[in-house]
Structure formats: C-alpha cells, structure tokens
Motif scaffolding. Structure first.
Motif, mmCIF file in Angstrom:
data_model
loop_
_atom_site.group_PDB
_atom_site.id
_atom_site.type_symbol
_atom_site.label_atom_id
_atom_site.label_comp_id
_atom_site.label_asym_id
_atom_site.label_seq_id
_atom_site.Cartn_x
_atom_site.Cartn_y
_atom_site.Cartn_z
ATOM 1 N N ARG A 91 8.463 30.632 9.376
ATOM 2 C CA ARG A 91 8.756 30.248 8.004
ATOM 3 C C ARG A 91 7.731 30.811 7.025
ATOM 4 O O ARG A 91 8.013 31.037 5.855
ATOM 5 C CB ARG A 91 8.796 28.720 7.857
ATOM 6 C CG ARG A 91 7.467 28.046 8.131
ATOM 7 C CD ARG A 91 7.559 26.535 8.084
ATOM 8 N NE ARG A 91 7.647 26.024 6.746
ATOM 9 C CZ ARG A 91 6.628 25.638 5.999
ATOM 10 N NH1 ARG A 91 5.395 25.753 6.467
ATOM 11 N NH2 ARG A 91 6.807 25.152 4.798
ATOM 12 N N ARG B 55 10.816 28.333 1.680
ATOM 13 C CA ARG B 55 10.174 27.903 2.929
ATOM 14 C C ARG B 55 9.564 26.514 2.788
ATOM 15 O O ARG B 55 9.486 25.760 3.765
ATOM 16 C CB ARG B 55 9.140 28.920 3.388
ATOM 17 C CG ARG B 55 7.934 29.076 2.472
ATOM 18 C CD ARG B 55 6.847 29.915 3.153
ATOM 19 N NE ARG B 55 5.705 30.116 2.275
ATOM 20 C CZ ARG B 55 5.465 31.216 1.592
ATOM 21 N NH1 ARG B 55 6.336 32.227 1.661
ATOM 22 N NH2 ARG B 55 4.393 31.330 0.829
ATOM 23 N N SER C 55 11.735 31.753 13.917
ATOM 24 C CA SER C 55 10.890 30.558 13.817
ATOM 25 C C SER C 55 9.675 30.753 12.910
ATOM 26 O O SER C 55 8.787 29.899 12.874
ATOM 27 C CB SER C 55 10.414 30.141 15.220
ATOM 28 O OG SER C 55 9.681 31.186 15.838
ATOM 29 N N ARG D 247 16.991 26.118 9.232
ATOM 30 C CA ARG D 247 16.280 25.341 10.235
ATOM 31 C C ARG D 247 16.681 25.798 11.629
ATOM 32 O O ARG D 247 17.834 26.139 11.885
ATOM 33 C CB ARG D 247 16.549 23.848 10.056
ATOM 34 C CG ARG D 247 15.988 23.289 8.740
ATOM 35 C CD ARG D 247 15.956 21.766 8.740
ATOM 36 N NE ARG D 247 15.148 21.229 9.819
ATOM 37 C CZ ARG D 247 13.805 21.211 9.832
ATOM 38 N NH1 ARG D 247 13.128 21.695 8.797
ATOM 39 N NH2 ARG D 247 13.160 20.697 10.855
ATOM 40 N N HIS E 132 8.902 22.844 8.088
ATOM 41 C CA HIS E 132 8.558 23.291 9.430
ATOM 42 C C HIS E 132 9.809 23.284 10.303
ATOM 43 O O HIS E 132 10.757 22.542 10.070
ATOM 44 C CB HIS E 132 7.490 22.367 10.037
ATOM 45 C CG HIS E 132 6.154 22.502 9.393
ATOM 46 N ND1 HIS E 132 5.306 23.557 9.641
ATOM 47 C CD2 HIS E 132 5.515 21.711 8.482
ATOM 48 C CE1 HIS E 132 4.194 23.414 8.932
ATOM 49 N NE2 HIS E 132 4.295 22.311 8.220
ATOM 50 N N GLU F 198 5.023 27.142 16.868
ATOM 51 C CA GLU F 198 6.042 27.769 16.023
ATOM 52 C C GLU F 198 7.267 26.876 15.835
ATOM 53 O O GLU F 198 8.307 27.317 15.344
ATOM 54 C CB GLU F 198 6.437 29.114 16.643
ATOM 55 C CG GLU F 198 5.262 30.073 16.719
ATOM 56 C CD GLU F 198 5.499 31.258 17.647
ATOM 57 O OE1 GLU F 198 6.650 31.490 18.043
ATOM 58 O OE2 GLU F 198 4.509 31.959 17.973
ATOM 59 N N ASP F 199 7.140 25.617 16.257
ATOM 60 C CA ASP F 199 8.180 24.605 16.049
ATOM 61 C C ASP F 199 9.486 24.939 16.765
ATOM 62 O O ASP F 199 10.558 24.492 16.345
ATOM 63 C CB ASP F 199 8.467 24.415 14.550
ATOM 64 C CG ASP F 199 7.230 24.045 13.764
ATOM 65 O OD1 ASP F 199 6.515 23.133 14.198
ATOM 66 O OD2 ASP F 199 6.968 24.670 12.723
#
Length: 530
Positions: free
Chosen positions: A256, A267, A254, A279, A272, A379-380
């Motif tokens: 990027r 990136r 996670s 992804r 994100h 961190e999405d």
C-alpha cells in the motif's frame, strides 16, 4: 488449435477523470506496455529501492513467446479503415495471427481526444468486450486458415483492476454478450481486481456515488451488473456455471505504501492489508457450484502496489505468474492442514482464550530472484485463523487453509537437461498474540517468533508427453532435514477431479516446543496443466 498461444486481450483498469481517460486513449497499449526498473526489498518505504529491470508485459510477450501487435498503419482492428498486414514475402494477408496482443480500448469513446469525454456504464464496456472477441475470432480464422475455425477458437483475457469486473460482467451476465463470444474464452487472469468491491475507511463505495461511474465498486451495483446475488453480503465468488474456476487466476498486491493516487489519500483510506486501493481480502475469488460447494480460484500474492513505479502489472512476479498460468505445464495448489494447536502452559485455566494464527508462505522457483507467491505478516498478506476456529469441532473445514497456487513451466527450467520442475516453499506460522477474557496476555510472548518455520523443496517430474501413462515422480525435502535437497519420494492419491494429492508432514526440526505449538501437514494438489 495446435498451439496454446491464443490471442491475449488486455482490459485495463478504471480511469476516473476525463484527463485520465485522455491519457489512456493516448497510450497505444493502455498501460500494458509500462515497465519498471525498481522494486521494494522491504516494507519500509524510506529504504532505498532495488534495481531490477522489467521491460513490460508487452515487450516480454513479444520477445519470449513471439506475440505480435495488431496495429497496422496507425490503425487497430476495430477501425473501419484497418487494412491487412503484409506477410514475410511482402504480400498482404487478411486477418491477424493467433499469437496476437489485442488491447480493448474501451476508454477511447470516453476521452475528449477521441470521443465525447463522458464515461460509460460498465455494462457498455462488457458488451463491447464480447464484440471485440468475435472480431478477433474472425480475423484469426482469416489468417490461420481452416485449422482455426470459429468452433475451435480460444482467447485469453488479461485484466487490471476494474477491467476484471468488465470481464466478469461479460462472463456472468448473459444479457451483456453473445454466448458464442463467452465460449471463446479459455483463461482469465486478473491483476488487483476488486472482486468484492472497494472499501474506503471500512465503508463500501456508496451506490449514490454516480459521478464518473465510481459506484461500479459498490456491491449492490456489482450484483446488478454481474447478474449475481451476493453470498453473505459478498460478491467475490464466481458461479461455476458462468466460467470454470480452474481457468481463472487472481494476482493480489500487498504494497500500500507506494500507491500515490490522490496524493496518498487512497492508501490512507484503504488502510493496511491493501495494495493502496483494493483490500487484499477483496482481490481474490471463490467458485460456488449449484450444491453450494465452494473452492478457491487460483491466487498468488506479490509485494506490489495497485499501480505506479512499484505497480503489480509492471512487475516480474506478476508476469511470471501470468505466463506460467497461460503456457505452463504443471499446476500445484498449496494447502496447510492443521491437525492441532496447543496453548502456552502458563495461560489461566478455564479462561476465555483466543488467538490469531498467521500462516506465511514464500514460494520461489529454482534459480530465481523473485517469488511466485509471497504472503508475509509484515505485508498484511498471511492466511489467518483464530484459535477458536482451529479448535471448533463443528467447523473442521476451517483447519484446511488454502495458501496459493503455483504454475511451473518446462520453458523456465534453469538447465534444460534437468528433467524436473522445482521450487521451494517457506512455510511459517507466527506465535500469536493471545487474548484472555478479551484482554491481551503478554507473558511469554516474543514478537516475531514462530510456532513453525521451515523450507520445503519440491521437485516434480510429470509424465513425458509421448508417454502419458508414465507415473508422476514427486520428491520433497525439508531444509532442516536434507540441507535444501528434495530426496524423499511422495506417493500420490488420485482425486475425483483428476488431480494427484501429495501429503507432506511438517518437519520436527522446524517446529517450536510442544506448548505453545502447532501440528499439521502440507497438502499439494498436482496436475498437468495446459
């Protein structure tokens, strides 16, 4: 075989240019030998890196599990002039040890150093993998004797990035390999594999981008070489008939910010919610059987980039997931079951209201500095559900949220005299941004606050190997209730697949006031692992 230390066959990822293929061909372990001394403690790239020495997967497997390299006299097992190696007495012995690390060097022929400099179709690589597996099988049988017959031979496939698609093509497409070779595969572990292809700027890599086989990551192209039709336009599922879902593991990155390929352009276009190239939503798998029933493949998350100094392969987190998956003793699948959600009382009545709930998870084994799985909003990587999904009576399955899978190992216990395997999982649900009539409603919203946040400590004592009829002993404790100790026993429910199910209600002290709020429970599916 009496031991589960089967041969590990490593399948590296994509090398786009001729120079990258040359670099790969010039590396004895194709990157599996790369270690690291740094990690990111925060999502801020300008923050100083922290020191943490990880020697590399190869070194650790050799040191921790007594694996061996198969290179002899400067040759590998596919070279015609490869010779048997001497045993401890100095006498030549045919074959290779079962506990061997074998590198699938499929880029040698595509390098200018050892080949013609041209890349090949992924189907060629998949066919070559099958041939390598049979070669390893025969050589292990020569070394280990009758107990390691061809019928009993097993191996592990460990793959990074595109290597995972090579593995899936070999497993899913019967035209790309011998059925006997596929039957040899016991477990598959993938690092940062684009199981649903690669998207740049929100667009899937186009099929016409044939230069250097870049269209390998196009979903239509994937459907063709995987011999698998898409489901809802996606390719990130594993047909149950192709390979057992519970023997497959996906490690997802996670971070990027630390992926430097193409001078940072990768990136930027991956965006994100990625490891800089793949992804997060495209890096895991679901399994679907003939009745169209689906279940997640074991997945864990780490704040690591696709490759580089802060890459996922050369990380302690990924290594610990790898060895626990290959050699561990207990498997725990983690779910969050949402019973209900309540909205803030000040929201306008009879308005069209929606919200995005972010469910976070930090799973840490006892006495360690790293997480087996880390899903954090910054961190999405949290698991997400909308308010409408959690309140739709027609879709109750959306209230059951898969979080991760952790494997625990007796070898990793801090104190060998402690009979339990233990870890702590911090569960959090962020207060969402509410939307009213498709516009953000900011009144009463506090950025970063939680509807629920608490740490659950789990201690598991599986039955002893010499007494399998013994009952499982599982205890839990929420940190707000028991100061971090596991003290309350859990009663199991036997599931149809042989797993035990344990239900843990959310702690009352960890929850926010009733409105807005969330109610539910943690569900653990626990089973012995081999």
């Amino acid at each position: 075989m009496s031991s589960n230390r089967y041969p590990i066959i490593y399948v590296r990822g994509y090398a786009m240019t001729e120079a990258e293929r040359d670099d790969t061909a010039a590396d004895p372990f194709c990157g599996f030998n790369v270690g690291s001394t740094v990690y990111r403690a925060t999502v801020k790239k300008d923050a100083p890196a922290q020191k943490f020495v990880f020697e590399s997967p190869v070194v650790r497997l050799l040191a921790d599990y007594q694996y061996q390299s198969v290179y002899q006299n400067g040759l590998d097992i596919l070279d015609d002039d490869w010779k048997p190696s001497p045993d401890e007495t100095g006498k030549d012995v045919d074959g290779i040890a079962a506990a061997s690390i074998v590198i699938y060097r499929y880029y040698d022929s595509g390098s200018e150093l050892l080949g013609d400099g041209r890349s090949r179709d992924v189907k060629v690589y998949a066919q070559g993998l099958g041939k390598l597996i049979l070669r390893v099988r025969d050589l292990v049988a020569l070394r280990e004797g009758p107990a390691f017959s061809a019928a009993d031979f097993r191996c592990y496939l460990v793959a990074h990035s595109m290597g995972g698609l090579v593995v899936r093509a070999f497993l899913q497409n019967p035209a790309l390999g011998d059925a006997a070779a596929r039957a040899c595969v016991d477990k598959v572990f993938t690092y940062a594999t684009p199981h649903n292809g690669i998207d740049m700027g929100g667009v899937n890599v186009p099929a016409w981008l044939t230069a250097n086989e870049m269209n390998t990551f196009n979903r239509e192209r994937m459907s063709e070489f995987l011999d698998t039709a898409p489901v809802d336009g996606r390719m990130d599922y594993l047909p149950a008939a192709a390979f057992p879902a519970d023997r497959f593991f996906c490690m997802v990155g996670s971070n990027r910010g630390d992926y430097e390929a193409a001078k940072g352009l990768s990136r930027m276009f991956a965006g994100h919610g990625s490891d800089g190239l793949v992804r997060i939503e495209n890096a895991s798998l679901w399994s679907i059987d003939d009745a169209k029933r689906s279940k997640p493949v074991a997945t864990a998350y780490a704040f690591r980039s696709h490759s580089g100094y802060f890459g996922i392969v050369n990380s302690e987190e990924a290594y610990q997931n790898l060895v626990r998956f290959l050699f561990g003793d207990v498997r725990v699948d983690l779910w969050f079951e949402v019973d209900g959600v309540t909205l803030p009382p000040d929201l306008p009545k009879d308005a069209d209201v929606d919200a995005l709930y972010q469910v976070e998870l930090l799973a840490a084994p006892r006495g360690k500095r790293w997480y087996l799985s880390r899903r954090v909003a910054e961190e999405d990587s949290p698991a997400c559900r909308t308010h409408k999904e959690l309140t739709d009576p027609e879709r109750p399955e959306r209230r059951s949220i898969y979080l991760s899978t952790v494997f625990l190992a007796n070898k990793a216990r801090v104190k060998q005299d402690r009979p339990t395997l233990a870890y702590a999982m911090t569960l959090g649900v962020r207060v969402p941004d509410y939307q009213v009539n498709k516009k953000f409603w900011l009144d009463g919203h506090y950025e970063g606050s939680s509807l629920f946040r608490d740490t659950l400590v789990i201690e598991i004592a599986p039955p002893r190997a010499d007494d399998p009829a013994q009952n499982w002993n599982v205890k839990y404790g929420w940190q707000t209730d028991t100061a971090g100790q596991a003290s309350l026993p859990m009663s199991p429910k036997q599931l149809a697949d042989g797993k035990l199910q344990f239900i843990v209600p959310l702690s009352s002290l960890g929850a926010a006031p009733a409105a807005p709020g969330i109610s539910g429970k943690v569900r653990l599916e626990v089973s012995a692992w081999s």
